[in-house]
Design a protein around this motif. Structure first.
Motif, PDB file in Angstrom:
ATOM      1  N   LEU A  98       0.818  -1.221   0.000  1.00 44.85           N
ATOM      2  CA  LEU A  98       0.000   0.000   0.000  1.00 44.85           C
ATOM      3  C   LEU A  98       0.849   1.266   0.000  1.00 44.85           C
ATOM      4  CD1 LEU A  98      -2.943  -0.810   2.411  1.00 44.85           C
ATOM      5  CD2 LEU A  98      -3.052  -0.343  -0.017  1.00 44.85           C
ATOM      6  N   ASP A  99       2.119   1.133   0.391  1.00 45.92           N
ATOM      7  CA  ASP A  99       2.990   2.313   0.385  1.00 45.92           C
ATOM      8  C   ASP A  99       3.253   2.816  -1.028  1.00 45.92           C
ATOM      9  OD1 ASP A  99       3.112   2.110   3.128  1.00 45.92           O
ATOM     10  OD2 ASP A  99       4.983   0.950   3.108  1.00 45.92           O
ATOM     11  N   VAL A 101       1.076   2.754  -3.523  1.00 47.62           N
ATOM     12  CA  VAL A 101      -0.185   3.141  -4.154  1.00 47.62           C
ATOM     13  C   VAL A 101      -0.506   4.581  -3.747  1.00 47.62           C
ATOM     14  CG1 VAL A 101      -2.649   2.568  -4.277  1.00 47.62           C
ATOM     15  CG2 VAL A 101      -0.964   0.764  -4.038  1.00 47.62           C
ATOM     16  N   PRO A 102      -1.101   5.381  -4.646  1.00 50.39           N
ATOM     17  CA  PRO A 102      -1.512   6.735  -4.249  1.00 50.39           C
ATOM     18  C   PRO A 102      -2.479   6.680  -3.055  1.00 50.39           C
ATOM     19  CG  PRO A 102      -1.713   6.456  -6.616  1.00 50.39           C
ATOM     20  CD  PRO A 102      -1.366   5.123  -6.052  1.00 50.39           C
ATOM     21  N   PRO A 103      -2.472   7.711  -2.203  1.00 49.59           N
ATOM     22  CA  PRO A 103      -3.261   7.668  -0.966  1.00 49.59           C
ATOM     23  C   PRO A 103      -4.752   7.419  -1.180  1.00 49.59           C
ATOM     24  CG  PRO A 103      -1.780   9.547  -0.936  1.00 49.59           C
ATOM     25  CD  PRO A 103      -1.673   8.923  -2.287  1.00 49.59           C
ATOM     26  N   LEU A 104      -5.362   8.033  -2.193  1.00 40.64           N
ATOM     27  CA  LEU A 104      -6.793   7.840  -2.421  1.00 40.64           C
ATOM     28  C   LEU A 104      -7.089   6.400  -2.849  1.00 40.64           C
ATOM     29  CD1 LEU A 104      -9.566   9.134  -2.430  1.00 40.64           C
ATOM     30  CD2 LEU A 104      -9.193   9.747  -4.821  1.00 40.64           C
ATOM     31  N   ALA A 105      -6.260   5.855  -3.741  1.00 37.91           N
ATOM     32  CA  ALA A 105      -6.449   4.466  -4.167  1.00 37.91           C
ATOM     33  C   ALA A 105      -6.203   3.515  -2.999  1.00 37.91           C
ATOM     34  CB  ALA A 105      -5.522   4.135  -5.325  1.00 37.91           C
ATOM     35  N   GLY A 106      -5.242   3.828  -2.151  1.00 32.62           N
ATOM     36  CA  GLY A 106      -4.982   3.002  -0.975  1.00 32.62           C
ATOM     37  C   GLY A 106      -6.150   2.994  -0.017  1.00 32.62           C
ATOM     38  N   LEU A 107      -6.813   4.136   0.126  1.00 29.72           N
ATOM     39  CA  LEU A 107      -7.983   4.216   1.001  1.00 29.72           C
ATOM     40  C   LEU A 107      -9.104   3.344   0.470  1.00 29.72           C
ATOM     41  CD1 LEU A 107      -9.422   5.589   3.415  1.00 29.72           C
ATOM     42  CD2 LEU A 107     -10.196   7.309   1.789  1.00 29.72           C
ATOM     43  N   VAL A 108      -9.311   3.368  -0.837  1.00 26.04           N
ATOM     44  CA  VAL A 108     -10.384   2.570  -1.441  1.00 26.04           C
ATOM     45  C   VAL A 108     -10.067   1.085  -1.335  1.00 26.04           C
ATOM     46  CG1 VAL A 108     -11.555   2.031  -3.606  1.00 26.04           C
ATOM     47  CG2 VAL A 108     -11.119   4.402  -2.981  1.00 26.04           C
TER      48      VAL A 108
END
Length: 136
Positions: A98-99, A101-108
């Motif tokens: 997850l590190d 991945v962009p923050p928004l995509a990681g949240l999803v």
């Protein structure tokens, strides 16, 4: 288990049925009693059928004092909360991917609540598209 439950609920909805679900109270009861036998579940199912089909057995359930039911409810809810906290604690230590991945995509991807809300809103929008009507 979660995937199978979600898939079963989606298939049931496609055929006009009600979604199936596992109840979190079961987790709390298993954690409190340490009994996870299928035989116990089958015996409990027989009791519940008797409660529903026979007024005499239903009267036994109604006769149970409210403080007893309240105590069981508090115990089960506490066990569910502890189980959820343990699950969150182990999930936060897990995926290193997850590190990258962009923050928004990681949240999803990492948050099942956000994913469920987005899927629910998306499916609602898709299933409620206005049908094209022939012009008269």
């Amino acid at each position: 288990g979660i995937f199978a439950e979600g898939l079963g609920s989606a298939l049931a909805a496609c055929f006009g049925g009600l979604p199936c679900t596992s109840y979190t109270q079961n987790i709390g009861i298993i954690a409190a009693t340490r009994v996870a036998s299928r035989v116990v579940v089958q015996v409990a199912a027989i009791f519940l059928l008797l409660y529903g089909l026979s007024p005499k057995f239903g009267a036994l359930l109604v006769a149970m004092p409210r403080p007893v039911l309240g105590g069981v409810f508090i115990l089960v809810c506490g066990m569910i909360a502890v189980s959820g906290i343990r699950l969150l604690a182990t999930a936060l230590l897990g995926p290193e991917w997850l590190d990258s991945v962009p923050p928004l995509a990681g949240l999803v991807v990492a948050n099942p609540v956000v994913l469920a809300v987005l899927l629910g809103v998306g499916l609602h929008a898709i299933l409620n598209l206005p049908a094209s009507r022939p012009s008269s």
